[in-house]
Write an enzyme that holds these catalytic residues in place. Structure first.
Site, PDB file in Angstrom:
ATOM      1  N   HIS A   1      42.462 -33.849 -30.560  1.00 41.45           N
ATOM      2  CA  HIS A   1      41.757 -33.970 -29.280  1.00 41.45           C
ATOM      3  C   HIS A   1      42.761 -33.922 -28.122  1.00 41.45           C
ATOM      4  O   HIS A   1      43.505 -34.868 -27.893  1.00 41.45           O
ATOM      5  CB  HIS A   1      40.949 -35.279 -29.264  1.00 41.45           C
ATOM      6  CG  HIS A   1      40.221 -35.490 -27.982  1.00 41.45           C
ATOM      7  ND1 HIS A   1      39.955 -36.726 -27.453  1.00 41.45           N
ATOM      8  CD2 HIS A   1      39.702 -34.591 -27.098  1.00 41.45           C
ATOM      9  CE1 HIS A   1      39.307 -36.591 -26.314  1.00 41.45           C
ATOM     10  NE2 HIS A   1      39.154 -35.310 -26.075  1.00 41.45           N
TER      11      HIS A   1
ATOM     12  N   GLU B   1      45.142 -37.008 -29.165  1.00 39.99           N
ATOM     13  CA  GLU B   1      44.587 -37.927 -30.160  1.00 39.99           C
ATOM     14  C   GLU B   1      44.464 -37.138 -31.463  1.00 39.99           C
ATOM     15  O   GLU B   1      43.738 -36.138 -31.511  1.00 39.99           O
ATOM     16  CB  GLU B   1      43.199 -38.435 -29.735  1.00 39.99           C
ATOM     17  CG  GLU B   1      43.229 -39.518 -28.667  1.00 39.99           C
ATOM     18  CD  GLU B   1      41.832 -40.060 -28.312  1.00 39.99           C
ATOM     19  OE1 GLU B   1      41.738 -41.220 -27.897  1.00 39.99           O
ATOM     20  OE2 GLU B   1      40.838 -39.314 -28.437  1.00 39.99           O
TER      21      GLU B   1
ATOM     22  N   SER C   1      35.680 -34.038 -28.452  1.00 40.46           N
ATOM     23  CA  SER C   1      36.072 -35.267 -27.777  1.00 40.46           C
ATOM     24  C   SER C   1      35.205 -36.456 -28.170  1.00 40.46           C
ATOM     25  O   SER C   1      35.528 -37.580 -27.825  1.00 40.46           O
ATOM     26  CB  SER C   1      36.070 -35.091 -26.256  1.00 40.46           C
ATOM     27  OG  SER C   1      35.266 -34.047 -25.833  1.00 40.46           O
TER      28      SER C   1
END
Ligand code: 3HC
Length: 693
Positions: free
Chosen positions: A437, A449, A416
């Site tokens: 992510h 993401e 992250s």
């Protein structure tokens, strides 16, 4: 008779006029299309050779609604309501023939027809509420006349699509015809109407269900009460309810006028602007300037996951749900067993609620293999690492993965925050490495993401982006930087939330302001929910921050009945006098003279630094466009869709206002508020980030 323009055509066969709509991609009701349909209906009315009309659409779908891109622009062409009135007023029966989706103005058009037939795969719905408006061309008046008030309220306020079989059962459709034979089926139906001498059935004249509801105002009161939570903050649902109330209490034409009165201000308001923007933003994320749609993608038919913790398990579920086999690797048997048991428990809980068939639990679990051996990851098309956030550990894992994974496999990290380029460099094939992510809980949150590492092959990036919707995610492409887009901006908000409390606000003030803004919860309530002791230990605690102090007092969040808030046995939170005292002492110990903040000041202090960070992200090219940043916040953090995302929100308050505050804080507090050059430029030119507010 045969007439046509670019979007409609008419052909008459043996007394039946076939009016075909052809306005790709989704037959949206542009001005040209409304004009065309109205003109063709006029022609069929005047033509003595025509005895009935079939309204059908070419391409993938029936009319999917008004043309959203025309909203907010000066009106042109025949108004939709007038076009629908022309259909309903036709002296010859009109049969709407539905395939794909009849949505919004499309369903309203079909409701203007005297009869409706569809293929079994068709769906119908009034999704206007999702765009911050109400159905504006008779939908709120005609739908309840057919399906009754309760069903109409549910359909109009949810915007959901109803499958054809259900629509048939509620009388919204008159007949289903064989898949692939819509035209022949609709023509046969029209002939039946003629031979049986069926009437010109106009929905506007169907009053029975309205009369039945007239003496029962409690239907509406109850509906409002039951849905208050769901509708919180949104203007359109109340508009939908009021319009259906008007259908019950007013004659048809007055109801139509009332519908318009409710529709117009909603359409011109900021909420609808934001929701329309989000509709297009959600579709924009797929478009990547240097990766054309023709970029080849790799097949992903099997997936490996390293780590069976909360994230690894949640990620695995996304693939199992999509029917893709998953091998999950853990270092220790007990952790592996626990991880797999949690996945099973989650599925069983869903099945217990009736949202999954017991057979599906079995088939999904059947696609899952557990292993303690990294060597089991030698054949998968994609391997996602979901271990502890530690760079050295990740590098070791990727080096090992490099040894075992097959040539061409995509190697992804679920980090992250960490530098995906550095992780990629631990392998001999950085072209195959990217970030994927996921957001916790990974089987629920829609955001993914996709982190584009510097050396990643276009094919690898395109594959991850195309994979996202297949596993129910909204994939947003982001660049490598600390925290990527979402967490990088969140860090700004988090820092300021803590400072606000030190400077004079209480945790519950901060949370309330964000909740009232429309977020699901504020940072302190969120910390209590997650547990304040994540990453905390008594041995290393220095008793400096509020969080450390709370943990040391065993106030570790909801699970211990106390954290920033006090919790009762039903986990209901209330402000804590203990925490209040502690906050005051904490400020005093830091030598801070507390002052009061009004709600507006709290909001600015939380959100403007996020906007500034968003501007830096754009400037550095870590997000492709402002609307991608907004989609990250909507799909990953529950940012209220009616506020369009932080960058859209910036455009509603104006870059100038944001810049002024950043400059003020930079001087008064520190360099972390230094305005981004892009923010400054937007403020100077008056340009927007999104161009949509
Ligand atoms: N107006 C303008 N453009 C539209 C549109 C519309 N109503 N519906 C879809 N489009 C565009 C999309 O932006 C997309 O464009 P792009 O390819 O350039 O990105 C293209 O059409 C294809 O759309 P999708 O990618 O969404 O295609 P799907 O096949 O996945 O979905 C769909 C098709 C279910 C029809 C979906 O597009 C959809 O839900 N559309 C919106 C439906 C809607 O909200 N209708 C109500 C409009 S408001 C109204 O009718 C008001 C009235 O009451 C007065």
């Amino acid at each position: 008779m045969a007439a046509s323009d670019t979007v409609t055509s008419l052909a008459v066969e043996d007394g039946i006029a076939i009016l075909t709509v052809n306005n790709p991609p989704v037959n949206a009701l542009s001005a040209a299309l409304r004009d065309g349909i109205a003109a063709r209906i006029g022609e069929t009315s005047a033509d003595p050779a025509v005895r009935a009309v079939v309204l059908i659409c070419a391409g993938r779908t029936f009319i999917a609604g008004a043309d959203i891109s025309e909203f907010g622009k000066p009106p042109r062409g025949v108004p939709l309501a007038e076009m629908i009135a022309a259909i309903e007023g036709s002296p010859k029966p009109v049969v709407a023939a539905v395939h794909g989706t009849a949505l919004g103005g499309g369903l309203e058009t079909a409701l203007g027809a005297h009869y409706r037939v569809a293929v079994p795969s068709a769906k119908v719905g009034l999704p206007e509420v999702k765009l911050g408006i109400i159905p504006g061309s008779g939908g709120t008046q005609r739908l309840p006349r057919i399906v009754g008030v309760e069903r109409a309220l549910a359909m109009i306020t949810s915007g959901e699509q109803v499958p054809a079989a259900e629509a048939l059962a509620m009388g919204l459709l008159d007949e289903l015809v064989a898949e692939g034979e819509l035209l022949a089926g609709a023509v046969a139906f029209a002939r039946k109407v003629l031979t049986e001498g069926r009437p010109l059935r106009k929905v506007r004249d169907m009053n029975e269900k309205m009369e039945a509801a007239r003496g029962r105002p409690e239907i509406f009161a109850e509906f409002r009460r039951a849905n208050a939570r769901k509708f919180r903050g949104f203007d359109a649902p109340e508009g939908c309810i009021s319009a259906v109330e008007a259908a019950v209490n007013l004659p048809f034409d007055e109801g139509i006028a009332r519908e318009r009165e409710i529709f117009m201000p909603l359409m011109q308001g900021t909420q609808s602007k934001a929701q329309r923007y989000v509709f297009f933003a959600e579709r924009e994320v797929r478009k990547i300037p240097d990766l054309p749609d023709s970029t080849p993608v790799k097949p992903v038919e099997s997936v490996g996951i390293i780590g069976a913790g909360t994230m690894g398990g949640g990620i695995a579920m996304n693939f199992l749900n999509a029917g893709i086999p998953v091998t999950i690797v853990e270092a220790r048997q007990d952790n592996l067993d626990r991880g797999i048991a949690t996945i099973r428990k989650n599925y069983e809980a869903t099945a217990a609620k009736g949202r999954l068939k017991p057979a599906d639990v079995v088939s999904r679990m059947g696609l899952l293999t557990g292993s303690l051996d990294m060597g089991s990851l030698s054949s998968q098309d994609l391997v996602i690492e979901a271990i502890f956030e530690d760079m050295e550990l990740k590098k070791e894992t990727f080096a090992e993965l490099d040894r075992v994974a097959k040539t061409g496999a995509i190697l992804a990290s679920n980090t992250s925050y960490l530098d995906v380029d550095e992780i990629a460099a631990a392998t001999g094939r950085p072209e195959s490495v990217i970030g994927m992510h996921f957001f916790s809980p990974a089987n629920v949150m829609r955001l993914l993401e996709v982190v584009r590492a510097a050396k990643a092959d276009p094919e690898v990036v395109a594959t991850a982006m195309k994979l996202a919707p297949k596993i129910g995610k909204l994939g947003v492409l982001v660049g490598v930087c600390h925290g990527f887009v979402g967490n990088r901006m969140l860090a700004e908000r988090q820092r300021e939330a803590t400072r606000l409390v030190e400077e004079g606000a209480m945790p519950w003030d901060v949370d309330r302001v964000l909740f009232e803004f429309g977020l699901p919860m504020g940072p302190f309530a969120m910390s209590d929910l997650a547990g304040l002791d994540i990453g905390w230990s008594r041995e290393t605690s220095r008793g400096e921050t509020l969080r450390e102090k709370l943990c040391e007092m065993d106030r570790r969040g909801q699970k211990t009945g106390a954290g920033f808030y006090d919790y009762d046995s039903g986990r209901k939170a209330s402000p804590s006098p203990v925490v209040e005292r502690m906050v005051l002492d904490h400020s005093a110990a830091k030598g801070i003279t507390r002052r009061s903040f009004d709600d507006g000041a709290i909001l600015e202090r939380l959100v403007y630094p996020m906007i500034n960070e968003g501007a830096k992200i754009l400037e550095e090219g870590k997000a492709i466009r402002a609307s991608d940043i907004d989609m990250v916040w909507i799909a990953g953090y529950g940012w209220p869709v009616y506020r369009g995302g932080p960058m859209f929100y910036a455009d509603t308050v104006g870059a100038k206002a944001v810049l002024a505050k950043m400059e003020e804080w930079e001087t008064a507090i520190g360099p972390e508020f230094a305005p981004s050059a892009l923010l400054r430029r937007k403020a100077e030119t008056g340009e927007q980030f999104t161009g949509a507010a």
